[in-house]
Enzyme design. Structure first.
Site, PDB file in Angstrom:
ATOM      1  N   GLU A   1       0.815  -1.219   0.000  1.00 43.47           N
ATOM      2  CA  GLU A   1       0.000   0.000   0.000  1.00 43.47           C
ATOM      3  C   GLU A   1       0.850   1.271   0.000  1.00 43.47           C
ATOM      4  O   GLU A   1       0.530   2.239  -0.691  1.00 43.47           O
ATOM      5  CB  GLU A   1      -0.956   0.014   1.205  1.00 43.47           C
ATOM      6  CG  GLU A   1      -2.064  -1.029   1.143  1.00 43.47           C
ATOM      7  CD  GLU A   1      -1.624  -2.398   1.639  1.00 43.47           C
ATOM      8  OE1 GLU A   1      -0.485  -2.528   2.143  1.00 43.47           O
ATOM      9  OE2 GLU A   1      -2.414  -3.366   1.508  1.00 43.47           O
TER      10      GLU A   1
ATOM     11  N   HIS B   1     -11.004  -4.436   9.769  1.00 41.65           N
ATOM     12  CA  HIS B   1     -11.638  -4.403   8.452  1.00 41.65           C
ATOM     13  C   HIS B   1     -12.997  -3.713   8.489  1.00 41.65           C
ATOM     14  O   HIS B   1     -13.797  -3.886   7.572  1.00 41.65           O
ATOM     15  CB  HIS B   1     -11.831  -5.832   7.909  1.00 41.65           C
ATOM     16  CG  HIS B   1     -10.566  -6.481   7.440  1.00 41.65           C
ATOM     17  ND1 HIS B   1      -9.612  -6.954   8.302  1.00 41.65           N
ATOM     18  CD2 HIS B   1     -10.092  -6.741   6.195  1.00 41.65           C
ATOM     19  CE1 HIS B   1      -8.610  -7.501   7.613  1.00 41.65           C
ATOM     20  NE2 HIS B   1      -8.875  -7.372   6.333  1.00 41.65           N
TER      21      HIS B   1
END
Lengths: 324, 326
Positions: free
Chosen positions: A60, A129
């Site tokens: 990322e 998440h």
């Protein structure tokens, strides 16, 4: 007449933007082959080629940093970060690089990049998440943040984000991807910074965005049965946010409730409440209230998560306090 | 330290080219020496990181780049900006945070940039420029430009995981990017030997990326090696690493007392001064002429910067987003 699904609207926005502008590219984890964790990028590599639609490794920090460099050098990159929780690894590129460059380099450049990501709970995905971290980004000068709550906004806001010369974080919601509406007659590109009235009402204003709008709408429906008319404002854009629209609604209803799924403390609602306590002070007939998640990580257990997320009952309870 | 022995590159024999390289190095040196005085005068906000002793790397690498090529730099980036072609008057005005600066006085030393020259910014965050160079290389590749991107970083950045991510991606996508490590033996205030257990050649090998070690204080060697590597990258050969061994003469920042640094180490650096090494192959007259010209250029640039106006508040506040955007 067909239907428009939220994830298909996201897909169509990227497809239309890529058709209109050859400098628009898309990369991210599993966006090309797999078509995205929630299917939002399906088919785009077939249509626009592997040079413009690329799968990346699970890196990322590097891929968002690359988006910054690509944006400086003539591309309009769209990066998908499949969960907003993973943005933590990319924060330098977002906060110290992309957000700063227009100011820091004296206007020599724009950084026209889009970070598409999704937030939120409802799937029992747990603490890493399910978070709603949009306020982090709204707090950084130089970034724009939008949060579409329905398929048409998902299309219109993403198109606007891609067209925008500045870095925009588009925060979708995992629980909305499968939602659908009748195919609209037209799908306009929306203006970043503009809110929309989803339901007019005279007794109080609920300001919300994203999936929390559903709890607000359900609550408003039940309250209407008691004769309580709720105005619901969909912010759509969090940075900049439509202060004028919120103030105008408050001037009609004189009562304000802000509902979001993010942790209530230090959230988007806190900023709105503070501004309205200032510029809207004379309009207020009651304290400004907020409904948001409690100050704790997202639970995994379904029963706990149900209680953790804003829901019609928690919204109605706040409305009763507001009208008391 | 277990480093690979430097490659012996052919010296740059062309006298015109060596004079150009020397001029670039001297411009960086005299500029940074002048900055020390301006800092002491209180005219430079914040702190500055000097590249004195490391000028050969910026001069040598940039000599083989075209204006279409792009670079990203580090917190020690004055030399990179100057070698990439920033105007000296705009450079000094930027360092003095004046409105006439390259970044209108909003970047200063650690964020000086000249986008039109392909200098995509010094960077206050260690390793942060590396993925930006990759992204620029991706744009060159996607838009089929005949251009490469260069990521400068120090050996201290080798401890950042981001470097590994970028080496992997650069190789995976065969990006036209050159990684230039300016290995001065230090990461902030600690020798990198006390921070890092691996060597760059082994990291490069793990990623299948060519690694060329070079004496970073010999500008002819740097230019020669960079020229060969960049030509290969331009022809689609994929990423490479130029590992420049150099020495940091000053401390981490200007004013760093360098406590605990071995005096012998500083003497070694003085003996390996890149200007002295290059001057050996130039005539005394050529060296003197360049010195006179560079001194005059810098004096003029500083005079401009001193008189330049302060940045305005309203302009700064309005600079956060594009004016014509929503």
């Amino acid at each position: 007449m067909g239907e428009l699904r939220y994830n298909h609207a996201v897909n169509r926005a990227m497809a239309d933007a890529m058709a209109a502008d050859p400098t628009v590219v898309l990369f991210g984890e599993d966006v090309a082959g797999a078509g995205g964790v929630y299917g939002a990028t399906r088919g785009l590599r077939d249509r626009y080629g592997g040079k413009r639609v690329r799968d990346t490794p699970i890196s990322e920090a590097a891929i968002v940093g690359m988006a910054v460099g690509a944006a400086l050098s003539g591309l309009k990159p769209i990066v998908e970060i499949s969960f907003i929780d993973f943005m933590t690894f990319a924060m330098d590129a977002v906060v110290n690089q992309a957000a700063k460059m227009r100011t820091m380099f004296g206007g020599q450049c724009s950084v026209p990049m889009v970070l598409r990501t999704q937030h939120g709970g409802g799937a029992g995905s747990g603490p890493q998440h399910s978070q709603c971290l949009e306020a982090w980004f709204a707090h950084v000068p130089g970034l724009k943040v939008v949060c579409p709550g329905d398929p048409a906004s998902a299309y219109g806001l993403l198109r606007a984000a891609i067209d925008d010369p500045d870095p925009v974080i588009v925060v979708e919601h995992k629980a909305l991807y499968a939602t659908r509406v009748p195919e609209p007659n037209s799908l306009p590109i929306l203006s970043i910074g503009k809110a929309a009235i989803l339901r007019p009402g005279r007794d109080l204003t609920i300001v919300s965005y994203g999936a929390a709008l559903r709890a607000a709408a359900e609550a408003a429906g039940r309250l209407a049965a008691e004769g309580i008319e709720t105005e619901i404002l969909d912010l759509r854009s969090l940075q900049p946010w439509d202060e004028g629209a919120v103030l105008a609604s408050l001037a009609r209803t004189h009562r304000l409730l802000i509902v979001h799924e993010a942790v209530e403390a230090f959230g988007i609602g806190a900023e709105i409440a503070a501004r309205m306590a200032d510029v809207g002070f004379d309009e207020l007939d009651a304290p400004i209230l907020r409904v948001g998640a409690p100050f704790m990580p997202s639970p995994v257990a379904k029963a706990l998560e149900r209680r953790y997320l804003p829901n019609p009952e928690s919204v109605i309870a706040a409305v009763r306090r507001l009208l008391a | 330290m277990g480093k690979t022995a430097p490659t012996i590159a052919k010296p740059v024999s062309n006298d015109v080219r060596l004079r150009r390289l020397y001029r670039t190095m001297l411009t960086i040196r005299r500029t940074e020496e002048a900055l020390v005085g301006l800092l002491a005068e209180g005219l430079i906000p914040g702190f500055i990181h000097l590249s004195i002793g490391q000028e050969a790397i910026a001069a040598g690498v940039m000599d083989v780049l075209t204006p279409a090529d792009t670079i990203t730099s580090t917190h020690r980036g004055h030399g990179h900006a100057i070698a990439k072609g920033i105007r000296l008057d705009k450079f000094f005005a930027e360092l003095l945070a004046k409105d006439a600066g390259a970044c209108r006085g909003r970047g200063g030393s650690m964020h000086v940039a000249d986008i039109a020259q392909g200098m995509l910014g010094a960077n206050g965050i260690v390793a942060a420029g590396i993925p930006i160079a990759l992204g620029s290389a991706l744009a060159h590749q996607t838009l089929e430009r005949d251009a490469v991107a260069v990521a400068f970083f120090g050996d201290g950045a080798m401890a950042e995981g981001l470097l590994h991510e970028c080496l992997n991606l650069a190789k995976l996508w065969n990006l036209p990017v050159l990684f230039v490590c300016e290995d001065n033996g230090w990461g902030e205030f600690l020798p990198t030997a006390q921070q890092i257990v691996f060597t760059l050649d082994r990291l490069a090998a793990a990623h299948g990326i060519p690694h060329v070690p070079i004496d970073g204080n010999d500008v002819a060697s740097v230019a020669q090696a960079a020229g060969e590597i960049v030509a290969n990258i331009r022809s689609g050969g994929g990423p490479a690493i130029l590992d420049c061994h150099t020495m940091r003469v000053g401390g981490h920042y200007e004013g760093d007392p360098q406590r605990g640094r071995d005096p012998g180490d500083l003497a070694k650096a003085a003996a390996r001064d890149p200007l002295t090494i290059a001057a050996k192959d130039l005539s005394n007259a050529a060296v003197a002429k360049i010195e006179t010209e560079v001194t005059a250029d810098i004096a003029a640039a500083i005079a401009f910067a001193r008189l330049a106006g302060e940045p305005g508040w309203d302009d700064a506040v309005a600079s956060v987003y594009a004016a014509d955007a929503a």
